[in-house]
Scaffold this motif. Sequence first.
Motif: not given
Length: 608
Positions: A391-417
Amino acid sequence: MCGIVGYIGKQDAVNILIDGLRKLEYRGYDSSGIAVIHDKHLTVEKAVGKLTNLEEKIAPLAVKGNIGIGHTRWATHGKPSDANAHPHTGEKGQMAVVHNGIIENYLYLKETYLAGEHFTSETDTEIVAHLLEKFYDGDFEQTVIKVLDLIEGAYALVMVCADEPDKIIACRKGSPMVLGVGEGESFIASDVPALLAYTRKCIYIEPGELCILTQEGIEIKNHQGEVLAKEIHTIDWSAEAAEKGGYEHFMLKEIEEQPAAFQRAMAGRIKNGRVKFDDFTLTKEDIAKWRKIYIVACGTAYHAGLVGKTIIEKMVRIPVEVEIASEFRYRNPMLDEETLVIVISQSGETADTVAALQEAHDNGSKVLAITNVVGSAIARAADYVVYLWAGPEISVASTKAYTTMLLAQYLFGIYLAQQMEMITAEAENDLLAQLQQLPVETEKMLTAAYQSQIQQIAANYEKVNDVFFIGRGLDWAIALEGSLKLKEISYIHAEAYAAGELKHGTLALVTTETPVIALCVQEATYDKTASNIKEVKARDARVLAIINEGDTETAKFVDDVLAIPRINNFLSPILAVVPLQLISYYTAKIRGCDIDQPRNLAKSVTVE
Ligand code: F6R
């Protein structure tokens, strides 16, 4: 980064422009302005500082018109001032221009074509307005084309002409812009939130396209002057989603939105115990071809990449290097068809990350983008895209984008495996089940009681000048993100160290005046980190430890503890960063900082 808004229709342009600019405040700005045409007369008003200064200035003037452009400026050429604020006009005050980006050859253009003309600002943008007026021969569109042929750089430009008040002309090369399609009215803006109150139909503008906005509609032409049939996207973000929704700050709202963001990010991607991405499939052969992976990003996204390295190396044993995008292409990276480049960017528009993507493509590497913004430059250019769906992240300091970046990488890592058949069904099920627990586990750290505990701890940081963050392995990656969050919104100098590294020099700085925040979540390195904590305790530093729920040991040798819910240790970074986000937030609040728009920073960094 500058914000642009434009409107043509039957409504009062001033209100729409100011409202749109307010929705773009999150991008950071130091001054603002509007230009409106009424009865072939162009009125320009500008003010340094917050948008309210501009509103106060225009209210008594009763500025009106049904066509206009507006701008919030983030200084690049020339200090923040009324004079340097946009829109800019030429000598006759007949054409007005707003601009995001940089005109690289502006000095050459000034000397070559505009000798003897009088300039009122220090900006590169004013040169464009002067050129337009100089070359204007009764055909606005042809004049714009002529001027565009002369200018070099990365820019988004929106222009109006008092003699042709039936159109707005816009073009971009580099900086993003989006068109809003209305009934009897047309809109343009740097970003979707400025449009949402008026229309949900939007068109993304590609570099080099020329857009002519009228009341009747929008025409988009390519460089050869051919009219293009462009796809109209329907935006499904609610207008409320892009606004504060009752919170004092977007940052806290976005921290608290993380459980919902996790749910969205996983929805439809975990099916029958397997990970799937809708937009692409990678076969075993595709993946086996990669001898190396680069993860390239900036700031918080770079910190997410540091976690991504561990994920991918653990899941499929392919070596991963994490690179800062602004360094990447200048060091001649070893790219080829056997290298995958992963670019991570919340905005999808960060200039350095876009350039890194281009570098990868130029050298034959495929690019996977992890981004939040559909239709962004990075999403459009990449070969494969994993959206964050945060969803849109308005605050300059990134929070939910950071944690969803981690989540996306976990999903991608599991997908690769799973594609490489390198994970057992049992291990995969376990990881996926635990990932699906994340929303519930995160909620436990968002309760009023937990946040009040954090507020009490944050009070310890109100007057400090320096804070050290320490951790090992994945805890270190989280420490880096925690320190960036603290420094950017509370203006406290914060540094993150691999815990074992402190004693190789930096320990000399540790005193009773330098609190330490220690990440003690990774069990494999717990004992070693505990020893490092004792080293700083011996120098009288006040220590806060982030621990796993049920850890009764650490509290015996530190001053404060904050427990995170217990989860598979490999996945714990997603949870461990949440208390750090909250500590930064509450520390900045006690210190009276401008939390959503920290000084000197912008949400979307579209200059290199
Ligand atoms: C810090 C922060 C920045 C961004 C960086 C990259 O809270 O948000 O460090 O992470 O500017 O931005 P994106 O992810 O849009 O490429």
